[in-house]
Design a protein around this motif. Structure first.
Motif, mmCIF file in Angstrom:
data_model
loop_
_atom_site.group_PDB
_atom_site.id
_atom_site.type_symbol
_atom_site.label_atom_id
_atom_site.label_comp_id
_atom_site.label_asym_id
_atom_site.label_seq_id
_atom_site.Cartn_x
_atom_site.Cartn_y
_atom_site.Cartn_z
ATOM 1 N N HIS A 163 0.854 -1.189 0.000
ATOM 2 C CA HIS A 163 0.000 0.000 0.000
ATOM 3 C C HIS A 163 0.891 1.241 0.000
ATOM 4 O O HIS A 163 1.161 1.842 1.045
ATOM 5 C CB HIS A 163 -0.931 -0.052 1.210
ATOM 6 C CG HIS A 163 -1.801 -1.278 1.221
ATOM 7 N ND1 HIS A 163 -3.050 -1.304 0.647
ATOM 8 C CD2 HIS A 163 -1.555 -2.537 1.676
ATOM 9 C CE1 HIS A 163 -3.563 -2.523 0.767
ATOM 10 N NE2 HIS A 163 -2.675 -3.282 1.390
ATOM 11 N N LEU A 190 -1.243 10.187 -2.361
ATOM 12 C CA LEU A 190 -2.647 10.530 -2.529
ATOM 13 C C LEU A 190 -2.870 11.988 -2.851
ATOM 14 O O LEU A 190 -3.769 12.331 -3.633
ATOM 15 C CB LEU A 190 -3.429 10.150 -1.255
ATOM 16 C CG LEU A 190 -3.314 8.670 -0.845
ATOM 17 C CD1 LEU A 190 -4.006 8.431 0.484
ATOM 18 C CD2 LEU A 190 -3.900 7.771 -1.930
ATOM 19 N N HIS A 198 -0.076 13.720 1.576
ATOM 20 C CA HIS A 198 -1.016 12.676 1.959
ATOM 21 C C HIS A 198 -0.620 11.397 1.225
ATOM 22 O O HIS A 198 -0.504 11.413 -0.012
ATOM 23 C CB HIS A 198 -2.441 13.102 1.582
ATOM 24 C CG HIS A 198 -3.511 12.220 2.153
ATOM 25 N ND1 HIS A 198 -4.799 12.207 1.673
ATOM 26 C CD2 HIS A 198 -3.495 11.303 3.175
ATOM 27 C CE1 HIS A 198 -5.526 11.337 2.358
ATOM 28 N NE2 HIS A 198 -4.757 10.784 3.275
ATOM 29 N N LEU A 199 -0.436 10.314 1.941
ATOM 30 C CA LEU A 199 0.093 9.102 1.313
ATOM 31 C C LEU A 199 -0.313 7.869 2.097
ATOM 32 O O LEU A 199 -0.743 7.968 3.257
ATOM 33 C CB LEU A 199 1.607 9.185 1.180
ATOM 34 C CG LEU A 199 2.509 9.079 2.421
ATOM 35 C CD1 LEU A 199 3.966 9.174 1.997
ATOM 36 C CD2 LEU A 199 2.211 10.117 3.488
ATOM 37 N N GLN A 200 -0.174 6.695 1.467
ATOM 38 C CA GLN A 200 -0.454 5.451 2.161
ATOM 39 C C GLN A 200 0.725 5.057 3.044
ATOM 40 O O GLN A 200 1.870 5.454 2.801
ATOM 41 C CB GLN A 200 -0.753 4.344 1.149
ATOM 42 C CG GLN A 200 -2.061 4.529 0.402
ATOM 43 C CD GLN A 200 -2.342 3.372 -0.548
ATOM 44 O OE1 GLN A 200 -1.493 2.989 -1.344
ATOM 45 N NE2 GLN A 200 -3.555 2.819 -0.475
ATOM 46 N N PHE A 226 -3.380 10.757 10.831
ATOM 47 C CA PHE A 226 -3.286 9.490 10.104
ATOM 48 C C PHE A 226 -4.584 8.708 10.304
ATOM 49 O O PHE A 226 -5.311 8.901 11.286
ATOM 50 C CB PHE A 226 -2.080 8.656 10.563
ATOM 51 C CG PHE A 226 -2.003 8.417 12.043
ATOM 52 C CD1 PHE A 226 -2.663 7.350 12.637
ATOM 53 C CD2 PHE A 226 -1.251 9.264 12.850
ATOM 54 C CE1 PHE A 226 -2.592 7.136 13.998
ATOM 55 C CE2 PHE A 226 -1.169 9.049 14.228
ATOM 56 C CZ PHE A 226 -1.840 7.982 14.800
ATOM 57 N N GLU A 227 -4.861 7.838 9.341
ATOM 58 C CA GLU A 227 -5.989 6.926 9.455
ATOM 59 C C GLU A 227 -5.483 5.600 10.014
ATOM 60 O O GLU A 227 -4.457 5.081 9.565
ATOM 61 C CB GLU A 227 -6.636 6.672 8.096
ATOM 62 C CG GLU A 227 -7.468 7.833 7.579
ATOM 63 C CD GLU A 227 -8.175 7.465 6.289
ATOM 64 O OE1 GLU A 227 -9.358 7.817 6.138
ATOM 65 O OE2 GLU A 227 -7.547 6.807 5.439
ATOM 66 N N THR A 241 -9.679 8.702 12.029
ATOM 67 C CA THR A 241 -8.682 9.706 11.660
ATOM 68 C C THR A 241 -8.115 10.277 12.947
ATOM 69 O O THR A 241 -8.824 10.934 13.719
ATOM 70 C CB THR A 241 -9.297 10.822 10.803
ATOM 71 O OG1 THR A 241 -9.820 10.252 9.601
ATOM 72 C CG2 THR A 241 -8.239 11.859 10.435
ATOM 73 N N THR A 286 -3.178 5.364 6.202
ATOM 74 C CA THR A 286 -2.694 6.535 5.478
ATOM 75 C C THR A 286 -2.209 7.571 6.483
ATOM 76 O O THR A 286 -2.507 7.471 7.680
ATOM 77 C CB THR A 286 -3.795 7.182 4.602
ATOM 78 O OG1 THR A 286 -4.800 7.773 5.457
ATOM 79 C CG2 THR A 286 -4.440 6.163 3.673
ATOM 80 N N ARG A 305 -0.920 12.012 6.802
ATOM 81 C CA ARG A 305 -0.583 13.328 6.234
ATOM 82 C C ARG A 305 0.599 13.866 7.027
ATOM 83 O O ARG A 305 0.502 14.064 8.242
ATOM 84 C CB ARG A 305 -1.763 14.289 6.292
ATOM 85 C CG ARG A 305 -2.883 13.915 5.338
ATOM 86 C CD ARG A 305 -3.864 15.058 5.128
ATOM 87 N NE ARG A 305 -4.610 15.355 6.346
ATOM 88 C CZ ARG A 305 -5.393 16.419 6.478
ATOM 89 N NH1 ARG A 305 -5.508 17.293 5.484
ATOM 90 N NH2 ARG A 305 -6.061 16.612 7.607
#
Length: 432
Positions: free
Chosen positions: A59, A63, A73-75, A131-132, A142, A167, A169
Protein backbone atom coordinates in the motif's frame (compact mmCIF):
# COMPACT_ATOMS: atom_id res chain seq x y z
CA UNK A 1 7.09 -18.85 6.77
CA UNK A 2 10.35 -18.06 8.56
CA UNK A 3 10.64 -14.40 9.48
CA UNK A 4 13.48 -12.34 10.92
CA UNK A 5 14.31 -8.72 11.55
CA UNK A 6 17.08 -6.66 9.97
CA UNK A 7 19.36 -7.81 12.78
CA UNK A 8 18.62 -11.41 11.72
CA UNK A 9 17.75 -12.17 15.33
CA UNK A 10 15.40 -13.61 16.39
CA UNK A 11 13.98 -15.89 13.70
CA UNK A 12 10.38 -16.98 14.16
CA UNK A 13 7.65 -18.90 12.37
CA UNK A 14 4.96 -16.56 11.13
CA UNK A 15 1.92 -16.43 8.85
CA UNK A 16 1.63 -13.48 6.45
CA UNK A 17 -1.61 -11.80 5.41
CA UNK A 18 -2.16 -9.37 2.56
CA UNK A 19 -5.22 -7.17 2.19
CA UNK A 20 -6.50 -5.40 -0.91
CA UNK A 21 -9.23 -3.28 0.66
CA UNK A 22 -10.21 -1.96 4.05
CA UNK A 23 -13.01 -4.51 4.12
CA UNK A 24 -10.60 -7.40 3.60
CA UNK A 25 -8.35 -6.03 6.35
CA UNK A 26 -11.34 -5.78 8.67
CA UNK A 27 -12.16 -9.42 7.92
CA UNK A 28 -8.60 -10.51 8.80
CA UNK A 29 -8.69 -8.56 12.05
CA UNK A 30 -12.07 -10.00 13.02
CA UNK A 31 -10.98 -13.61 12.45
CA UNK A 32 -7.37 -13.63 13.68
CA UNK A 33 -5.45 -12.68 16.78
CA UNK A 34 -1.83 -11.78 17.50
CA UNK A 35 -1.49 -9.55 14.43
CA UNK A 36 1.26 -7.01 13.83
CA UNK A 37 1.92 -4.71 10.88
CA UNK A 38 5.04 -5.46 8.86
CA UNK A 39 6.55 -2.92 6.48
CA UNK A 40 9.95 -3.21 4.83
CA UNK A 41 11.60 -5.41 7.45
CA UNK A 42 14.05 -2.77 8.70
CA UNK A 43 13.27 -2.92 12.42
CA UNK A 44 16.39 -4.30 14.08
CA UNK A 45 14.66 -6.31 16.78
CA UNK A 46 11.34 -8.08 17.28
CA UNK A 47 8.89 -5.15 17.32
CA UNK A 48 7.48 -6.09 13.89
CA UNK A 49 7.74 -9.86 14.28
CA UNK A 50 4.81 -11.95 15.39
CA UNK A 51 2.60 -14.98 14.96
CA UNK A 52 0.64 -13.26 12.18
CA UNK A 53 1.95 -10.32 10.18
CA UNK A 54 -0.01 -7.86 8.05
CA UNK A 55 1.94 -6.85 4.94
CA UNK A 56 1.61 -3.08 4.65
CA UNK A 57 4.33 -2.43 2.07
CA UNK A 58 2.09 -3.03 -1.02
CA UNK A 59 0.00 0.00 0.00
CA UNK A 60 2.44 2.58 -1.30
CA UNK A 61 0.61 5.30 -3.22
CA UNK A 62 0.85 9.07 -2.94
CA UNK A 63 -2.65 10.53 -2.53
CA UNK A 64 -2.25 14.31 -2.53
CA UNK A 65 0.31 17.08 -2.05
CA UNK A 66 -0.16 20.72 -1.13
CA UNK A 67 2.65 22.62 -2.85
CA UNK A 68 2.11 25.67 -0.64
CA UNK A 69 2.24 24.04 2.78
CA UNK A 70 4.27 20.92 2.00
CA UNK A 71 1.55 18.64 3.39
CA UNK A 72 1.83 15.19 1.81
CA UNK A 73 -1.02 12.68 1.96
CA UNK A 74 0.09 9.10 1.31
CA UNK A 75 -0.45 5.45 2.16
CA UNK A 76 1.44 3.94 5.07
CA UNK A 77 3.45 1.54 2.90
CA UNK A 78 5.34 4.31 1.09
CA UNK A 79 9.09 4.23 1.74
CA UNK A 80 10.95 7.36 2.77
CA UNK A 81 13.18 6.76 -0.25
CA UNK A 82 10.15 7.05 -2.54
CA UNK A 83 9.31 10.41 -0.99
CA UNK A 84 12.86 11.62 -1.55
CA UNK A 85 12.94 10.51 -5.18
CA UNK A 86 9.71 12.35 -5.94
CA UNK A 87 10.04 15.51 -3.87
CA UNK A 88 13.72 16.44 -3.44
CA UNK A 89 13.90 17.58 -7.10
CA UNK A 90 10.89 19.79 -6.33
CA UNK A 91 12.62 21.42 -3.35
CA UNK A 92 11.16 19.42 -0.47
CA UNK A 93 12.79 17.15 2.14
CA UNK A 94 11.66 15.02 5.07
CA UNK A 95 11.24 17.12 8.19
CA UNK A 96 12.47 14.21 10.30
CA UNK A 97 14.44 11.27 8.95
CA UNK A 98 16.31 8.40 10.63
CA UNK A 99 19.60 6.99 9.35
CA UNK A 100 17.90 4.84 6.72
CA UNK A 101 15.45 5.87 4.00
CA UNK A 102 14.28 2.29 3.51
CA UNK A 103 11.49 2.28 6.07
CA UNK A 104 7.78 2.85 5.55
CA UNK A 105 5.88 5.91 6.72
CA UNK A 106 3.74 3.65 8.89
CA UNK A 107 6.87 2.25 10.49
CA UNK A 108 8.25 5.76 11.03
CA UNK A 109 5.09 6.69 12.93
CA UNK A 110 4.90 3.43 14.91
CA UNK A 111 8.55 3.83 15.99
CA UNK A 112 8.35 7.64 16.25
CA UNK A 113 11.77 7.70 14.64
CA UNK A 114 14.26 10.51 15.12
CA UNK A 115 17.34 11.69 13.29
CA UNK A 116 20.29 14.03 13.27
CA UNK A 117 18.08 17.05 14.02
CA UNK A 118 16.24 15.81 17.10
CA UNK A 119 17.84 18.53 19.20
CA UNK A 120 15.94 21.14 17.14
CA UNK A 121 12.96 19.34 15.52
CA UNK A 122 12.10 16.33 17.67
CA UNK A 123 10.66 12.98 16.56
CA UNK A 124 8.72 12.00 13.43
CA UNK A 125 5.39 12.59 15.17
CA UNK A 126 6.18 16.31 15.13
CA UNK A 127 5.66 16.36 11.35
CA UNK A 128 2.51 14.20 11.41
CA UNK A 129 -0.72 16.16 11.00
CA UNK A 130 -2.96 13.10 11.22
CA UNK A 131 -3.29 9.49 10.10
CA UNK A 132 -5.99 6.93 9.46
CA UNK A 133 -5.83 3.79 11.58
CA UNK A 134 -7.96 0.66 11.73
CA UNK A 135 -8.61 -0.37 15.31
CA UNK A 136 -9.27 -3.82 16.74
CA UNK A 137 -13.01 -3.26 16.25
CA UNK A 138 -12.50 -2.72 12.51
CA UNK A 139 -13.39 0.95 12.87
CA UNK A 140 -11.25 3.42 10.90
CA UNK A 141 -10.37 6.53 12.87
CA UNK A 142 -8.68 9.71 11.66
CA UNK A 143 -6.21 10.28 14.48
CA UNK A 144 -4.60 13.61 15.40
CA UNK A 145 -3.23 15.35 18.48
CA UNK A 146 -6.28 17.60 18.62
CA UNK A 147 -9.13 15.13 18.00
CA UNK A 148 -7.85 11.88 19.51
CA UNK A 149 -4.91 12.81 21.77
CA UNK A 150 -4.73 9.50 23.67
CA UNK A 151 -4.73 7.40 20.51
CA UNK A 152 -2.11 9.71 18.97
CA UNK A 153 0.19 9.41 21.99
CA UNK A 154 -0.27 5.64 22.13
CA UNK A 155 0.27 5.06 18.39
CA UNK A 156 3.29 7.31 17.78
CA UNK A 157 6.04 5.18 19.24
CA UNK A 158 3.55 2.41 20.09
CA UNK A 159 5.24 -0.19 17.84
CA UNK A 160 2.07 -1.07 15.92
CA UNK A 161 0.16 -2.23 19.00
CA UNK A 162 -2.86 0.08 18.66
CA UNK A 163 -3.96 -0.84 15.14
CA UNK A 164 -3.05 -0.76 11.46
CA UNK A 165 -1.98 2.63 10.10
CA UNK A 166 -3.51 3.03 6.64
CA UNK A 167 -2.69 6.53 5.48
CA UNK A 168 -1.01 9.64 6.88
CA UNK A 169 -0.58 13.33 6.23
CA UNK A 170 2.96 14.50 6.97
CA UNK A 171 4.64 17.88 6.57
CA UNK A 172 7.70 18.12 4.36
CA UNK A 173 10.29 20.89 4.77
CA UNK A 174 11.26 23.33 2.03
CA UNK A 175 14.94 23.18 1.03
CA UNK A 176 16.91 25.36 -1.40
CA UNK A 177 19.47 22.77 -2.43
CA UNK A 178 19.94 19.03 -2.37
CA UNK A 179 23.50 19.51 -1.13
CA UNK A 180 24.76 19.95 2.41
CA UNK A 181 27.67 21.92 3.82
CA UNK A 182 29.27 19.41 6.16
CA UNK A 183 31.86 20.20 8.81
CA UNK A 184 33.80 17.28 10.30
CA UNK A 185 35.43 17.76 13.69
CA UNK A 186 37.98 15.26 14.94
CA UNK A 187 37.86 14.79 18.71
CA UNK A 188 40.59 13.26 20.84
CA UNK A 189 38.39 11.76 23.56
CA UNK A 190 34.83 11.70 24.88
CA UNK A 191 35.16 15.05 26.64
CA UNK A 192 36.21 16.67 23.36
CA UNK A 193 33.32 14.95 21.58
CA UNK A 194 30.78 16.36 24.02
CA UNK A 195 32.33 19.82 23.77
CA UNK A 196 32.06 19.62 19.98
CA UNK A 197 28.35 18.79 20.19
CA UNK A 198 27.76 21.85 22.33
CA UNK A 199 29.92 24.07 20.13
CA UNK A 200 28.03 23.02 16.99
CA UNK A 201 24.57 22.66 18.53
CA UNK A 202 23.25 25.55 16.40
CA UNK A 203 23.70 23.40 13.30
CA UNK A 204 20.35 21.79 12.42
CA UNK A 205 21.96 18.38 11.85
CA UNK A 206 24.72 16.68 13.81
CA UNK A 207 25.94 13.16 14.55
CA UNK A 208 29.17 11.60 15.77
CA UNK A 209 30.92 8.33 15.02
CA UNK A 210 32.74 6.98 18.08
CA UNK A 211 35.73 4.63 18.17
CA UNK A 212 34.29 2.33 20.83
CA UNK A 213 37.46 0.25 21.18
CA UNK A 214 39.69 3.21 22.07
CA UNK A 215 40.96 3.02 25.65
CA UNK A 216 42.55 5.20 28.29
CA UNK A 217 43.06 8.83 27.31
CA UNK A 218 41.57 8.09 23.87
CA UNK A 219 38.26 6.73 25.17
CA UNK A 220 35.36 8.23 23.25
CA UNK A 221 37.43 9.77 20.47
CA UNK A 222 35.47 10.25 17.29
CA UNK A 223 34.32 12.31 14.34
CA UNK A 224 31.46 14.78 14.66
CA UNK A 225 29.65 15.60 11.41
CA UNK A 226 27.57 18.79 11.54
CA UNK A 227 25.72 20.14 8.54
CA UNK A 228 23.03 22.26 6.95
CA UNK A 229 21.48 22.50 3.51
CA UNK A 230 23.11 24.90 1.07
CA UNK A 231 21.23 27.77 -0.52
CA UNK A 232 22.51 27.43 -4.08
CA UNK A 233 19.31 26.37 -5.86
CA UNK A 234 20.89 23.16 -7.16
CA UNK A 235 18.73 20.04 -7.05
CA UNK A 236 19.72 16.55 -8.06
CA UNK A 237 18.51 13.28 -6.63
CA UNK A 238 19.11 10.13 -8.59
CA UNK A 239 19.41 6.54 -7.53
CA UNK A 240 23.05 5.62 -7.05
CA UNK A 241 24.54 2.31 -8.01
CA UNK A 242 24.30 0.08 -4.98
CA UNK A 243 26.93 -2.32 -3.79
CA UNK A 244 25.84 -5.45 -2.01
CA UNK A 245 27.16 -7.91 0.53
CA UNK A 246 26.44 -11.16 -1.34
CA UNK A 247 26.50 -13.62 1.56
CA UNK A 248 26.76 -13.91 5.33
CA UNK A 249 30.34 -13.32 6.41
CA UNK A 250 32.08 -16.12 8.30
CA UNK A 251 32.28 -15.40 12.02
CA UNK A 252 36.07 -15.17 11.88
CA UNK A 253 35.95 -12.07 9.65
CA UNK A 254 34.41 -9.76 12.23
CA UNK A 255 36.37 -9.78 15.47
CA UNK A 256 37.89 -7.27 17.86
CA UNK A 257 41.07 -7.10 15.79
CA UNK A 258 39.39 -6.39 12.44
CA UNK A 259 37.06 -3.85 14.09
CA UNK A 260 40.02 -2.21 15.81
CA UNK A 261 41.87 -1.87 12.51
CA UNK A 262 38.78 -0.46 10.78
CA UNK A 263 38.15 2.05 13.56
CA UNK A 264 41.76 3.18 13.56
CA UNK A 265 41.79 3.70 9.79
CA UNK A 266 38.42 5.45 9.78
CA UNK A 267 39.50 7.81 12.55
CA UNK A 268 42.90 8.53 11.03
CA UNK A 269 41.48 9.49 7.63
CA UNK A 270 40.02 12.70 9.08
CA UNK A 271 42.20 15.78 9.39
CA UNK A 272 42.99 17.10 12.84
CA UNK A 273 40.76 19.95 13.95
CA UNK A 274 38.03 20.34 11.38
CA UNK A 275 37.36 20.05 7.68
CA UNK A 276 34.52 21.24 5.44
CA UNK A 277 33.08 19.70 2.32
CA UNK A 278 29.92 19.64 0.23
CA UNK A 279 28.06 16.31 0.25
CA UNK A 280 24.76 15.08 -1.12
CA UNK A 281 21.72 13.89 0.80
CA UNK A 282 22.55 10.21 0.66
CA UNK A 283 26.15 10.67 1.80
CA UNK A 284 25.12 12.81 4.75
CA UNK A 285 21.91 11.16 5.92
CA UNK A 286 22.02 7.57 4.62
CA UNK A 287 25.59 6.32 4.18
CA UNK A 288 24.75 2.71 5.06
CA UNK A 289 21.94 2.49 2.51
CA UNK A 290 24.57 2.52 -0.23
CA UNK A 291 25.52 -1.02 0.81
CA UNK A 292 22.54 -3.35 0.48
CA UNK A 293 22.38 -6.38 2.76
CA UNK A 294 25.06 -4.89 5.00
CA UNK A 295 23.54 -6.85 7.89
CA UNK A 296 25.21 -9.94 6.41
CA UNK A 297 28.57 -8.59 7.58
CA UNK A 298 27.70 -9.87 11.05
CA UNK A 299 27.30 -13.48 9.93
CA UNK A 300 24.38 -15.88 9.94
CA UNK A 301 23.74 -15.59 13.68
CA UNK A 302 22.95 -11.91 13.23
CA UNK A 303 23.58 -8.92 15.44
CA UNK A 304 22.05 -6.80 18.18
CA UNK A 305 21.88 -3.04 18.01
CA UNK A 306 22.13 -1.68 21.53
CA UNK A 307 20.60 1.79 21.33
CA UNK A 308 20.07 3.79 24.52
CA UNK A 309 19.61 7.39 25.64
CA UNK A 310 20.74 9.03 28.88
CA UNK A 311 19.62 12.34 30.42
CA UNK A 312 21.94 15.19 29.61
CA UNK A 313 23.25 15.56 33.15
CA UNK A 314 24.38 11.92 33.17
CA UNK A 315 25.31 11.53 29.50
CA UNK A 316 29.06 11.94 29.74
CA UNK A 317 29.64 9.71 32.76
CA UNK A 318 27.19 7.02 31.67
CA UNK A 319 28.48 6.76 28.11
CA UNK A 320 32.06 6.70 29.36
CA UNK A 321 31.23 3.74 31.60
CA UNK A 322 29.55 1.92 28.71
CA UNK A 323 32.54 2.50 26.43
CA UNK A 324 34.95 1.31 29.09
CA UNK A 325 33.08 -1.98 29.45
CA UNK A 326 32.78 -2.50 25.69
CA UNK A 327 36.47 -1.78 25.10
CA UNK A 328 37.50 -3.87 28.08
CA UNK A 329 35.62 -6.91 26.80
CA UNK A 330 36.81 -6.38 23.23
CA UNK A 331 33.29 -6.56 21.80
CA UNK A 332 33.54 -3.37 19.83
CA UNK A 333 31.36 -2.11 17.04
CA UNK A 334 32.53 -0.39 13.88
CA UNK A 335 29.15 1.33 13.85
CA UNK A 336 28.88 3.47 16.98
CA UNK A 337 26.64 6.51 16.57
CA UNK A 338 26.28 9.27 19.14
CA UNK A 339 23.54 11.93 18.88
CA UNK A 340 22.43 14.96 20.83
CA UNK A 341 18.72 14.71 21.63
CA UNK A 342 16.32 17.51 22.48
CA UNK A 343 13.24 17.51 24.67
CA UNK A 344 11.13 14.39 25.13
CA UNK A 345 7.58 14.46 23.80
CA UNK A 346 4.46 13.21 25.59
CA UNK A 347 3.93 10.05 23.53
CA UNK A 348 3.70 7.08 25.84
CA UNK A 349 6.55 4.98 24.41
CA UNK A 350 8.64 7.44 22.38
CA UNK A 351 12.34 6.93 22.90
CA UNK A 352 14.36 10.18 23.03
CA UNK A 353 14.77 12.48 26.00
CA UNK A 354 16.91 15.56 26.41
CA UNK A 355 20.41 14.11 26.50
CA UNK A 356 22.65 11.86 24.45
CA UNK A 357 21.87 8.61 22.64
CA UNK A 358 24.40 5.99 21.60
CA UNK A 359 23.81 3.11 19.16
CA UNK A 360 26.23 0.17 19.07
CA UNK A 361 26.07 -2.89 16.80
CA UNK A 362 27.35 -6.19 18.20
CA UNK A 363 27.71 -9.53 16.43
CA UNK A 364 25.89 -12.26 18.33
CA UNK A 365 28.53 -14.42 20.00
CA UNK A 366 29.34 -16.01 23.31
CA UNK A 367 29.23 -13.57 26.20
CA UNK A 368 27.33 -10.83 24.36
CA UNK A 369 24.03 -11.06 26.20
CA UNK A 370 25.77 -11.12 29.57
CA UNK A 371 27.62 -7.93 28.62
CA UNK A 372 24.40 -6.26 27.48
CA UNK A 373 22.77 -7.15 30.81
CA UNK A 374 25.71 -5.42 32.47
CA UNK A 375 25.23 -2.35 30.27
CA UNK A 376 21.53 -2.33 31.17
CA UNK A 377 22.44 -1.69 34.79
CA UNK A 378 24.43 1.39 33.79
CA UNK A 379 21.48 2.68 31.78
CA UNK A 380 19.19 2.19 34.78
CA UNK A 381 21.67 3.79 37.16
CA UNK A 382 21.67 6.96 35.08
CA UNK A 383 17.89 6.92 34.42
CA UNK A 384 18.09 6.16 30.71
CA UNK A 385 16.09 3.90 28.40
CA UNK A 386 16.45 1.42 25.54
CA UNK A 387 15.01 2.08 22.05
CA UNK A 388 12.18 -0.39 21.37
CA UNK A 389 12.50 -0.17 17.57
CA UNK A 390 16.02 -1.57 17.86
CA UNK A 391 15.56 -3.98 20.76
CA UNK A 392 15.38 -7.78 20.68
CA UNK A 393 16.40 -8.82 24.21
CA UNK A 394 15.92 -6.29 27.02
CA UNK A 395 14.18 -7.63 30.11
CA UNK A 396 10.76 -6.41 31.17
CA UNK A 397 11.95 -4.91 34.45
CA UNK A 398 14.71 -2.93 32.71
CA UNK A 399 12.36 -1.67 30.02
CA UNK A 400 9.70 -0.58 32.52
CA UNK A 401 12.05 1.57 34.57
CA UNK A 402 12.97 3.58 31.47
CA UNK A 403 9.42 4.30 30.30
CA UNK A 404 7.34 6.08 32.97
CA UNK A 405 4.13 5.98 30.89
CA UNK A 406 4.17 2.25 30.15
CA UNK A 407 1.30 1.48 32.53
CA UNK A 408 -0.80 4.20 30.89
CA UNK A 409 -0.07 2.54 27.55
CA UNK A 410 -0.99 -0.90 28.88
CA UNK A 411 -4.25 0.39 30.34
CA UNK A 412 -5.14 2.16 27.11
CA UNK A 413 -4.62 -1.07 25.18
CA UNK A 414 -6.76 -2.98 27.69
CA UNK A 415 -9.56 -0.42 27.74
CA UNK A 416 -9.81 -0.47 23.95
CA UNK A 417 -9.65 -4.24 23.49
CA UNK A 418 -6.31 -4.08 21.62
CA UNK A 419 -4.58 -6.80 23.61
CA UNK A 420 -4.63 -10.18 21.85
CA UNK A 421 -5.68 -8.61 18.54
CA UNK A 422 -2.41 -6.74 18.07
CA UNK A 423 0.63 -8.50 19.50
CA UNK A 424 4.28 -8.83 18.53
CA UNK A 425 7.11 -10.97 19.82
CA UNK A 426 8.34 -7.85 21.60
CA UNK A 427 4.99 -7.00 23.19
CA UNK A 428 4.74 -10.53 24.59
CA UNK A 429 8.28 -10.42 25.93
CA UNK A 430 7.73 -7.04 27.62
CA UNK A 431 4.06 -7.62 28.46
CA UNK A 432 2.89 -4.41 26.88
Amino acid sequence: MSLMSWGMYPRIKSSAFRFDTNESLKEIISTHSELISYGNGRSYGDSALGTNILEVRPHNYFLDFDEESGLLHLQAGVLLSEILESFVPRGWFLTITPGTKLITVGGAIASDVHGKNHHVRGCFSECVKDFEIMLASGEIVTCSREKTPELFRATCGGQGLTGVILTARIRLTRIHSSYIDQTTIKSGNLEDTFKAFEEYRDFPYSVAWIDCLAKGADTGRGLLMAGDFRNDGKFSYEKKREHSVPFNFPAVVLNKWSIKVFNRLYYSKAKSGGASQVVDIDDFFYPLDALSHWNRIYGKRGFIQYHFVLPKEHGYQGIKEVLNIVAGKGKGSFLAVLKLCGMANDNYLSFPMEGYSLALDFRIEAGLFQMLDELDQIILKYKGRIYLAKDARVRKEVFEKGYPHVDTFRQYRKNNNMIDTFESSQSKRLEI
